[in-house]
Write a protein that holds these residues in place. Structure first.
Motif, PDB file in Angstrom:
ATOM      1  N   GLY A  99      50.351  55.889 110.337  1.00  0.00           N
ATOM      2  CA  GLY A  99      51.533  55.035 110.309  1.00  0.00           C
ATOM      3  C   GLY A  99      52.280  54.968 111.629  1.00  0.00           C
ATOM      4  O   GLY A  99      53.338  54.349 111.703  1.00  0.00           O
ATOM      5  N   CYS A 100      51.737  55.611 112.668  1.00  0.00           N
ATOM      6  CA  CYS A 100      52.394  55.548 113.977  1.00  0.00           C
ATOM      7  C   CYS A 100      52.017  54.237 114.659  1.00  0.00           C
ATOM      8  O   CYS A 100      50.844  53.946 114.844  1.00  0.00           O
ATOM      9  CB  CYS A 100      51.964  56.716 114.862  1.00  0.00           C
ATOM     10  SG  CYS A 100      52.571  58.312 114.288  1.00  0.00           S
ATOM     11  N   ALA A 101      53.011  53.485 115.009  1.00  0.00           N
ATOM     12  CA  ALA A 101      52.772  52.194 115.663  1.00  0.00           C
ATOM     13  C   ALA A 101      53.319  52.197 117.086  1.00  0.00           C
ATOM     14  O   ALA A 101      52.749  51.580 117.974  1.00  0.00           O
ATOM     15  CB  ALA A 101      53.415  51.073 114.860  1.00  0.00           C
ATOM     16  N   GLU A 102      54.406  52.883 117.288  1.00  0.00           N
ATOM     17  CA  GLU A 102      55.074  52.901 118.587  1.00  0.00           C
ATOM     18  C   GLU A 102      54.848  54.243 119.281  1.00  0.00           C
ATOM     19  O   GLU A 102      54.576  55.258 118.633  1.00  0.00           O
ATOM     20  CB  GLU A 102      56.582  52.688 118.410  1.00  0.00           C
ATOM     21  CG  GLU A 102      56.965  51.380 117.746  1.00  0.00           C
ATOM     22  CD  GLU A 102      56.711  50.183 118.650  1.00  0.00           C
ATOM     23  OE1 GLU A 102      56.888  50.311 119.868  1.00  0.00           O
ATOM     24  OE2 GLU A 102      56.309  49.129 118.124  1.00  0.00           O
ATOM     25  N   LYS A 103      54.993  54.242 120.588  1.00  0.00           N
ATOM     26  CA  LYS A 103      54.876  55.463 121.378  1.00  0.00           C
ATOM     27  C   LYS A 103      55.858  56.523 120.897  1.00  0.00           C
ATOM     28  O   LYS A 103      55.531  57.701 120.806  1.00  0.00           O
ATOM     29  CB  LYS A 103      55.130  55.121 122.856  1.00  0.00           C
ATOM     30  CG  LYS A 103      54.882  56.236 123.817  1.00  0.00           C
ATOM     31  CD  LYS A 103      55.150  55.734 125.234  1.00  0.00           C
ATOM     32  CE  LYS A 103      54.591  56.643 126.276  1.00  0.00           C
ATOM     33  NZ  LYS A 103      54.740  56.098 127.626  1.00  0.00           N
TER      34      LYS A 103
END
Length: 180
Positions: free
Chosen positions: A151-155
């Motif tokens: 679910g990690c999309a952004e840095k």
């Protein structure tokens, strides 16, 4: 006559074995490191220095190897999916207690890829600015820990996950970061 003398000197120098086969500093890094640790583990576990016993221990060690060590095992044929098997080029010299540097020199002649393996540079998590790292590097940190970031999309998501898990996997780095 003088020309013939120069020719014979040049011929003699060409035939004298040089030290070009010797490993240079930092060359065969993975080979020397892996075989050094493996040799030490053989001595610690009182394994008999017999070809068959060494091969069996090497296969067992390579089964658990990860990253560059696993790639080295693949090149020497100590993994189940390897195409070639040159394990004997490792086990036989080890049974005679040949220095690992010499074994790696011989392996280099058989397959130059073995000496091209290098370990990745380790990050100092206590001082590195995670915001300046690439997402690829952040993913690599998590991968080394055996974690993922679903679910990690952004840095910022990856950074949050790393700082969350840091006390578990790098407690000294986590402690140093809180003191900053």
């Amino acid at each position: 006559m003088l020309c013939l003398g120069g020719f014979s000197v040049a011929l003699a120098l060409a035939l004298v074995p040089g030290s070009t086969d010797a490993l240079k500093e930092g060359e065969c890094e993975v080979c020397v490191s892996f075989l050094g640790k493996f040799y030490d583990s053989l001595k610690e576990n009182d394994v008999k220095f017999i070809n068959a016993d060494i091969e069996k221990a090497l296969m067992k060690t390579c089964k658990d190897a990860k990253g560059k060590d696993n790639r080295f095992c693949y090149y020497i044929g100590a993994t189940s999916d390897a195409a070639t098997k040159i394990i004997n080029e490792v086990s036989k010299p080890l049974s005679y207690h040949v220095p690992v540097e010499k074994i790696c020199e011989k392996l280099k002649k058989k397959d130059s890829q073995i000496c091209e393996l290098k370990y990745d540079k380790q990050l100092d998590l206590s001082t590195v600015d995670l915001k300046k790292l690439k997402v690829k590097d952040l993913k690599k940190i998590l991968e080394e820990w055996g974690e993922s970031c679903k679910g990690c999309a952004e840095k910022s998501d990856f950074i949050r996950k790393i700082t969350e898990l840091m006390p578990k996997y790098a407690p000294s780095a986590a402690k140093a970061r809180t003191e900053l």
